[in-house]
Design an enzyme around this catalytic site. Sequence first.
Site, PDB file in Angstrom:
ATOM      1  N   ASP A  10       0.843  -1.196   0.000  1.00  0.00           N
ATOM      2  CA  ASP A  10       0.000   0.000   0.000  1.00  0.00           C
ATOM      3  C   ASP A  10       0.886   1.257   0.000  1.00  0.00           C
ATOM      4  O   ASP A  10       2.052   1.201   0.379  1.00  0.00           O
ATOM      5  CB  ASP A  10      -0.879  -0.040   1.262  1.00  0.00           C
ATOM      6  N   ASP A  12      -0.220   5.221   0.936  1.00  0.00           N
ATOM      7  CA  ASP A  12      -0.377   6.166   2.043  1.00  0.00           C
ATOM      8  C   ASP A  12      -0.577   5.436   3.371  1.00  0.00           C
ATOM      9  O   ASP A  12      -1.445   4.574   3.480  1.00  0.00           O
ATOM     10  CB  ASP A  12      -1.557   7.115   1.773  1.00  0.00           C
ATOM     11  N   LYS A 183      -9.516  -1.577  -3.230  1.00  0.00           N
ATOM     12  CA  LYS A 183      -9.419  -2.406  -2.027  1.00  0.00           C
ATOM     13  C   LYS A 183     -10.557  -2.041  -1.081  1.00  0.00           C
ATOM     14  O   LYS A 183     -10.876  -0.871  -0.982  1.00  0.00           O
ATOM     15  CB  LYS A 183      -8.082  -2.138  -1.312  1.00  0.00           C
ATOM     16  N   ASP A 208      -1.392  -0.649   5.891  1.00  0.00           N
ATOM     17  CA  ASP A 208      -1.604  -0.061   7.220  1.00  0.00           C
ATOM     18  C   ASP A 208      -3.067  -0.071   7.635  1.00  0.00           C
ATOM     19  O   ASP A 208      -3.379   0.244   8.780  1.00  0.00           O
ATOM     20  CB  ASP A 208      -1.127   1.399   7.232  1.00  0.00           C
TER      21      ASP A 208
HETATM   22 MG   LIG Z   1      -2.893   3.046   3.479  1.00  0.00          MG
END
Ligand SMILES: [Mg+2]
Length: 257
Positions: A10, A12, A183, A208
């Site tokens: 991923d 960010d 996602k 995250d």
């Molecule tokens: Mg993220």
Amino acid sequence: MTKYEGYLVDLDGTTYRGKERIPEAEVFIRHLLDVGFPFKLVTNNATKTVEEIVHNLNSYYDIPIDSSHVYTSIIALGDYIELHHPGANVYVLGEAALKEQLLDRNFTVDPSKPIDVVVQGLKRDVTYDQLTVAVQAILAGAEYVVTNTDRLIPTETGMNPSSGAITAFIQFATRKEPIIIGKPNKPIMEGALKQLGIDKSKVLMIGDNYDTDIMAGMNMDMDTLLVLTGVTVREDLELIQKQPTYIIESLSEWKHE
Ligand SMILES: [Mg+2]
């Protein structure tokens, strides 16, 4: 030695945090580049082109990747339409990045012809007439595809309605469920895995956010690595039944090799 042959990572919250750098993540990505380990950076962000993402990572972070390392929900959308509706005529309700990146694909974007697929993302200057075109096309049988279903966007002046709010309008009018590309849904994962060219049993999903990244991996029956540098915090995990395969504080803890 890792038992995996590739990673989906991923952006960010995992690779950086907004404008803030995550040095451990930069070291991790640079190591993958140095040893030539296959990976894709996978993002739901549909407001930036691949070129913009590459430029951003090269210029403001020490992440010297190229466009082959980036897979966005816009690319996934194009791949999805080419696969399921080859040669379709597509109506795009979205902003410049979305429109631009769909133009060079193998389908037409001609509003004067009958519409086979309605594609919708965030469009901050959307009009009633444009919504009407989308609604009429869907009622006439066009497939309805959206990049993501985010409700709100944080801005300097407060929360603004996001792409999902426009989806709710069209959904209410048409009573039709959209195909969601981003996602935790499968299309973006299937597309990224296909480009990576490695069986999902040998690929680790790293992110995250439990609700998007980790759920995306789980929906594909992949192993997952949650890194606690972004959205999901350790307390969130106490309420969750299905735990990620691995949980780490930062990517420096992950023993890649
Ligand atoms: Mg993220």
